[in-house]
Design a protein around this motif. Structure first.
Motif, short mmCIF file in Angstrom:
data_model
loop_
_atom_site.label_atom_id
_atom_site.label_comp_id
_atom_site.label_asym_id
_atom_site.label_seq_id
_atom_site.Cartn_x
_atom_site.Cartn_y
_atom_site.Cartn_z
N LEU A 199 -35.36 33.28 -34.30
CA LEU A 199 -35.71 33.21 -32.91
C LEU A 199 -34.50 33.17 -31.97
N TRP A 258 -44.53 24.59 -29.14
CA TRP A 258 -45.09 26.22 -29.63
C TRP A 258 -44.94 26.30 -31.08
N LEU A 294 -37.60 36.90 -33.30
CA LEU A 294 -38.64 36.81 -32.10
C LEU A 294 -37.67 36.39 -30.71
N SER A 344 -44.46 28.93 -32.93
CA SER A 344 -43.45 29.88 -33.20
C SER A 344 -42.05 29.11 -33.22
#
Length: 197
Positions: free
Chosen positions: A124, A41, A157, A43
Motif C-alpha cells: 500500500l 480501514w 494499492l 485494507s
C-alpha cells in the motif's frame, strides 16, 4: 499536450495557494481525523509493507501513521531522492530518528545509509498530491517522481491523501500519469472510478 500542461500549471498554482493559507492548528486537527479513517480501514490493517510520504507543513501529516504502523509491526518505507532528478526509491525506516533534511529541503532517510526496498514488495502506498479527482487522476508537483516510481509497484494499492478541497471535478491527465485506487481525506476513504477492491 501543451494544453494539458497549461491546465496542470494553473490548477497547481491555485491549490498550492489554498494549501499555504491553512492554519497549523487546522492541519493538525484534520490530520488526526484522516489518521483515524486510515487506522479503521481493513485494507490498511491487512497491509504488511506500506510506503508513506513525509509531509510538508501544509499537507496531511503522516508522522503519527508512521509511528502506529511501526508499532503494528508493519514494514514502513518512505521516499528517498537519488542524485538523478525525477527518480526516487523507497527506503525502510525503523523510526522518525532515521530521517535527515535532504534534497529540496525535504525530510528523508540518510541516502548514505538508506536500506532501499524493491517496489514490488510494497502492499500500500499513501501518495501525496496537489489535486485529485474522483476518477483517481492525480496532479503532483510536476517532477514526475511518483509517476515513475509507482509504475514499478503495479501490485500496490494506491491511496491519494489530501484535503477534501483538493478533490476537484477533473484533473488534467496524460497517458503517463498513474491513477489512484482510493482517495483519503478528512471526509473519509473513497474508491476511485478506476479503483480495485
Amino acid at each position: 499536450m501543451e494544453i494539458i500542461n497549461n491546465r496542470k500549471i494553473a490548477l497547481r498554482q491555485q491549490m498550492l495557494a489554498e494549501r499555504r493559507r491553512l492554519a497549523p492548528q487546522w492541519v493538525a486537527e484534520q490530520s488526526r481525523i484522516i489518521h483515524g479513517h486510515l487506522l479503521d480501514w481493513p485494507s490498511y490493517r491487512a497491509a504488511r509493507t506500506i510506503m508513506l510520504y513525509l509531509a510538508m507543513a501544509d499537507e496531511p501529516q503522516t508522522d503519527a501513521v508512521i509511528i502506529d504502523a511501526l508499532k503494528a509491526d508493519k514494514t514502513v518505507c518512505v521516499p528517498v531522492l537519488g542524485q538523478q532528478y525525477g527518480i526516487m526509491e523507497a527506503a525502510v525506516i525503523s523510526g522518525l530518528d532515521d530521517l535527515v533534511t535532504g534534497r529540496l529541503g525535504l525530510r528523508m532517510p540518510d541516502p548514505a545509509r538508506a536500506k532501499n526496498i524493491d517496489p514490488v514488495l510494497i502492499d500500500l502506498v499513501l501518495v501525496p498530491g496537489v489535486a485529485f479527482d474522483r476518477g483517481g487522476n492525480r496532479l503532483g508537483m510536476g517532477a514526475g517522481y511518483y509517476d515513475r516510481f509507482l509504475t514499478r509497484a503495479p501490485q500496490a494499492l494506491l491511496v491519494g491523501m489530501a484535503w477534501s478541497f483538493q478533490v476537484v471535478d477533473a484533473v488534467p491527465a496524460a497517458t503517463h500519469d498513474v491513477s489512484m485506487h482510493y482517495l483519503l481525506t478528512e471526509e473519509g476513504i473513497f474508491r476511485c472510478g478506476k479503483g480495485k477492491m
